[in-house]
Write a protein that holds these residues in place. Structure first.
Motif, PDB file in Angstrom:
ATOM      1  N   TRP A 195     -10.016  -7.127   5.687  1.00 56.05           N
ATOM      2  CA  TRP A 195      -8.653  -7.642   5.569  1.00 56.05           C
ATOM      3  C   TRP A 195      -7.674  -6.517   5.909  1.00 56.05           C
ATOM      4  CZ3 TRP A 195      -7.930 -12.304   2.097  1.00 56.05           C
ATOM      5  CH2 TRP A 195      -6.642 -12.800   2.194  1.00 56.05           C
ATOM      6  N   PRO A 196      -7.149  -6.512   7.105  1.00 55.36           N
ATOM      7  CA  PRO A 196      -6.264  -5.405   7.492  1.00 55.36           C
ATOM      8  C   PRO A 196      -4.960  -5.420   6.689  1.00 55.36           C
ATOM      9  CG  PRO A 196      -6.931  -6.707   9.415  1.00 55.36           C
ATOM     10  CD  PRO A 196      -7.320  -7.487   8.184  1.00 55.36           C
ATOM     11  N   CYS A 197      -4.440  -4.243   6.416  1.00 53.91           N
ATOM     12  CA  CYS A 197      -3.162  -4.094   5.714  1.00 53.91           C
ATOM     13  C   CYS A 197      -2.082  -4.836   6.481  1.00 53.91           C
ATOM     14  CB  CYS A 197      -2.813  -2.603   5.627  1.00 53.91           C
ATOM     15  SG  CYS A 197      -1.132  -2.288   5.078  1.00 53.91           S
ATOM     16  N   ARG A 198      -1.290  -5.656   5.746  1.00 59.12           N
ATOM     17  CA  ARG A 198      -0.320  -6.480   6.464  1.00 59.12           C
ATOM     18  C   ARG A 198       0.903  -5.667   6.897  1.00 59.12           C
ATOM     19  NH1 ARG A 198       1.250  -7.987   1.008  1.00 59.12           N
ATOM     20  NH2 ARG A 198      -0.558  -9.319   0.671  1.00 59.12           N
ATOM     21  N   LYS A 199       1.085  -4.487   6.302  1.00 57.57           N
ATOM     22  CA  LYS A 199       2.245  -3.670   6.697  1.00 57.57           C
ATOM     23  C   LYS A 199       1.963  -2.881   7.968  1.00 57.57           C
ATOM     24  CE  LYS A 199       5.067  -3.746   2.834  1.00 57.57           C
ATOM     25  NZ  LYS A 199       5.675  -3.129   1.674  1.00 57.57           N
ATOM     26  N   CYS A 200       0.763  -2.266   8.036  1.00 58.12           N
ATOM     27  CA  CYS A 200       0.486  -1.385   9.183  1.00 58.12           C
ATOM     28  C   CYS A 200      -0.494  -2.007  10.156  1.00 58.12           C
ATOM     29  CB  CYS A 200      -0.044  -0.040   8.705  1.00 58.12           C
ATOM     30  SG  CYS A 200      -1.665  -0.175   7.899  1.00 58.12           S
ATOM     31  N   LYS A 201      -0.971  -3.202   9.847  1.00 62.92           N
ATOM     32  CA  LYS A 201      -1.937  -3.909  10.696  1.00 62.92           C
ATOM     33  C   LYS A 201      -3.216  -3.088  10.962  1.00 62.92           C
ATOM     34  CE  LYS A 201       1.012  -7.396  12.242  1.00 62.92           C
ATOM     35  NZ  LYS A 201       1.883  -7.343  11.068  1.00 62.92           N
ATOM     36  N   GLY A 202      -3.579  -2.270   9.990  1.00 55.89           N
ATOM     37  CA  GLY A 202      -4.858  -1.569  10.104  1.00 55.89           C
ATOM     38  C   GLY A 202      -4.759  -0.104  10.520  1.00 55.89           C
ATOM     39  N   LYS A 203      -3.522   0.334  10.854  1.00 55.38           N
ATOM     40  CA  LYS A 203      -3.396   1.730  11.314  1.00 55.38           C
ATOM     41  C   LYS A 203      -3.487   2.727  10.167  1.00 55.38           C
ATOM     42  CE  LYS A 203      -0.334   0.761  15.207  1.00 55.38           C
ATOM     43  NZ  LYS A 203       0.890   0.046  14.796  1.00 55.38           N
ATOM     44  N   GLY A 204      -3.095   2.284   8.968  1.00 51.28           N
ATOM     45  CA  GLY A 204      -3.061   3.183   7.814  1.00 51.28           C
ATOM     46  C   GLY A 204      -1.626   3.548   7.495  1.00 51.28           C
ATOM     47  N   CYS A 205      -1.217   3.307   6.234  1.00 59.93           N
ATOM     48  CA  CYS A 205       0.161   3.626   5.839  1.00 59.93           C
ATOM     49  C   CYS A 205       0.168   3.905   4.337  1.00 59.93           C
ATOM     50  CB  CYS A 205       1.108   2.471   6.179  1.00 59.93           C
ATOM     51  SG  CYS A 205       0.803   0.965   5.230  1.00 59.93           S
ATOM     52  N   GLU A 206       1.334   4.221   3.824  1.00 56.99           N
ATOM     53  CA  GLU A 206       1.469   4.556   2.403  1.00 56.99           C
ATOM     54  C   GLU A 206       1.033   3.384   1.518  1.00 56.99           C
ATOM     55  OE1 GLU A 206       5.151   6.265  -0.117  1.00 56.99           O
ATOM     56  OE2 GLU A 206       5.012   6.953   1.982  1.00 56.99           O
ATOM     57  N   TYR A 207       1.455   2.169   1.950  1.00 59.41           N
ATOM     58  CA  TYR A 207       1.201   0.953   1.181  1.00 59.41           C
ATOM     59  C   TYR A 207      -0.295   0.717   0.936  1.00 59.41           C
ATOM     60  CZ  TYR A 207       1.325  -4.053   0.037  1.00 59.41           C
ATOM     61  OH  TYR A 207       1.162  -5.279  -0.546  1.00 59.41           O
ATOM     62  N   CYS A 208      -1.112   1.011   1.973  1.00 61.49           N
ATOM     63  CA  CYS A 208      -2.553   0.742   1.852  1.00 61.49           C
ATOM     64  C   CYS A 208      -3.318   2.030   1.555  1.00 61.49           C
ATOM     65  CB  CYS A 208      -3.081   0.067   3.107  1.00 61.49           C
ATOM     66  SG  CYS A 208      -2.914   1.053   4.604  1.00 61.49           S
TER      67      CYS A 208
END
Ligand SMILES: [Zn+2]
Ligand SMILES: [Zn+2]
Length: 418
Positions: A195-208
């Motif tokens: 389930w990719p992070c909905r904020k960064c679409k899988g790139k990686g971010c603070e939220y995930c």
């Protein structure tokens, strides 16, 4: 083929071609052009015959003995002189495992243009140069390596590129491998697929937390990497026969799935050992069974759920107030359910009303305000909404029949039939 009986139509055609292009052709190209007109075991043989009768009837022996081919730029000489062995050795070196293959090639545009020009002058259209090259290389590899040509669904596509300078340029395209099985999900809280992070679409971010995903693991991530590793593939896609919610367990015989492994170097897998390995690695979380190799058609077949497929669920239901055993009997009247797309999925599903049948229902009182329901129903019925009523979008519902708000607090899938 006897010189004494030269067919005048063939001679006329040969002379016409000779005039049209005013240049020389190689034996193979001569033979290919006449492949529908004369019998013979191959185009080389046919070509020799045509050249022979032309030499007898014309005085242009110089042209006929000339080595250069106006049409194919002598590509056939290149194919026949050693390149076949190079192709074979390249494939052997790659260590790719395959039982079926298909040969394709790319040839310079100039050759195709000249071929089209010549063919436009003929009454019938002979086979193309490309097709003949593919066939000759295919025949050679069949004989030398024992693999079979498969036009529809080959394991390996061997693409030979003749566009650059007549050097061997080989691309090996490995078609996916499909492993089907059934999975059981023994814990709640993990999704079926990554389930990719909905904020960064899988790139990686603070939220995930720079993981690129919302859940640390999923059924897919617990199963697929081991299959990829076994098949020496590079990546995979997970196809499930439907999916359960994250908080729902998948028990019973499990849910069918297909893992599509991209670019598998290996195709003979020890699936019994692989299954054991997966189950050992995921003990207590996820289990697989019935692993088998299947054709690509299973990828979509397992996804088609119809009303002939049915599912069995166990739901733990909390009620706002106690209902007597007598009054609980009304739940057995649940039959055809009209269900409007639930609020919780309405943002990604079309808003429509489905009719699904409840085929069987068993009620057990666990506590004053707690029930266990075993529900057998047609595929596609949303169980949480069947219980809550989803603000009157599902009719009838457990809530409406018992005349008290009911909530599904735990849900397991016990059986998936399809
Ligand atoms: Zn030629
Ligand atoms: Zn993120």
């Amino acid at each position: 083929m006897n010189n004494a009986e030269i067919n005048p139509i063939i001679l006329e055609k040969a002379l016409k071609i000779s005039d049209t292009i005013g240049s020389t052709l190689c034996t193979r190209c001569w033979g290919r052009i006449f492949s529908q007109d004369i019998e013979g075991t191959n185009n080389q043989e046919r070509g020799e015959y045509i050249k022979q009768i032309l030499m007898e009837k014309t005085c242009e022996n110089d042209n006929l003995n000339n080595d250069y081919c106006y049409i194919c730029d002598n590509i056939f000489q290149f194919v026949e002189n050693g390149i076949m062995n190079d192709i074979k050795n390249n494939i052997l070196d790659s260590k790719v495992e395959f039982s079926t293959f298909l040969v394709g090639c790319r040839i310079p545009a100039e050759i195709i243009r000249k071929q089209e020009y010549l063919y436009s002058k003929l009454d019938s259209e002979p086979e193309s140069i490309k097709k003949e090259i593919n066939r000759e290389i295919g025949k050679f590899l069949c004989l030398e390596m024992g693999n079979k040509v498969d036009f529809d669904n080959p394991n390996l596509v061997i693409m030979v590129d003749f566009k650059t300078n007549m050097t061997l340029n080989l691309e090996l395209q490995l078609n996916p491998l499909f492993v089907e099985g059934r999975y059981r999900k023994l814990i709640r809280g993990i999704p079926q697929t990554k389930w990719p992070c909905r904020k960064c679409k899988g790139k990686g971010c603070e939220y995930c937390n720079y993981t690129g995903k919302l859940y640390m693991e999923s059924v897919e991530e617990l199963i697929s990497p081991l299959i990829i590793k076994e098949a020496h593939g590079i990546e995979s896609k997970f196809h499930g026969a439907g999916r359960e919610d994250i908080d729902v367990r998948m028990l019973g015989n499990g849910r069918p799935f297909v893992v599509e492994v991209k670019e598998p170097q290996k195709r003979t897998l020890n699936l019994t050992e692989l299954g054991k390995k997966i189950n050992l690695y995921n003990a207590g979380k996820v289990e697989v069974s019935d692993l088998k190799l299947v054709g690509k058609e299973r990828r979509s077949q397992i996804k088609t759920s119809s009303t002939s497929t049915y599912k069995v669920y166990r739901a733990i239901v909390d009620l706002d107030k106690e209902v007597s055993n007598d009054n609980l009997k009304i739940l057995n009247s649940l039959d055809v359910i009209e269900q409007r797309t639930p609020l919780r999925v309405s943002h990604r599903r079309a808003d429509l009303i489905r009719k699904r049948r409840v085929r069987d229902l068993k009620v057990k009182k666990l506590d004053q305000e707690r029930l266990e329901l075993i529900i057998e129903c047609e595929g596609g019925l949303y169980i949480k909404e069947l219980i809550s009523g989803d603000e009157f979008r599902t009719k009838p519902s457990v809530t409406s029949l018992l005349q008290t708000p009911a909530r599904c607090v735990e849900l397991d899938v016990l059986d998936v039939q399809n």
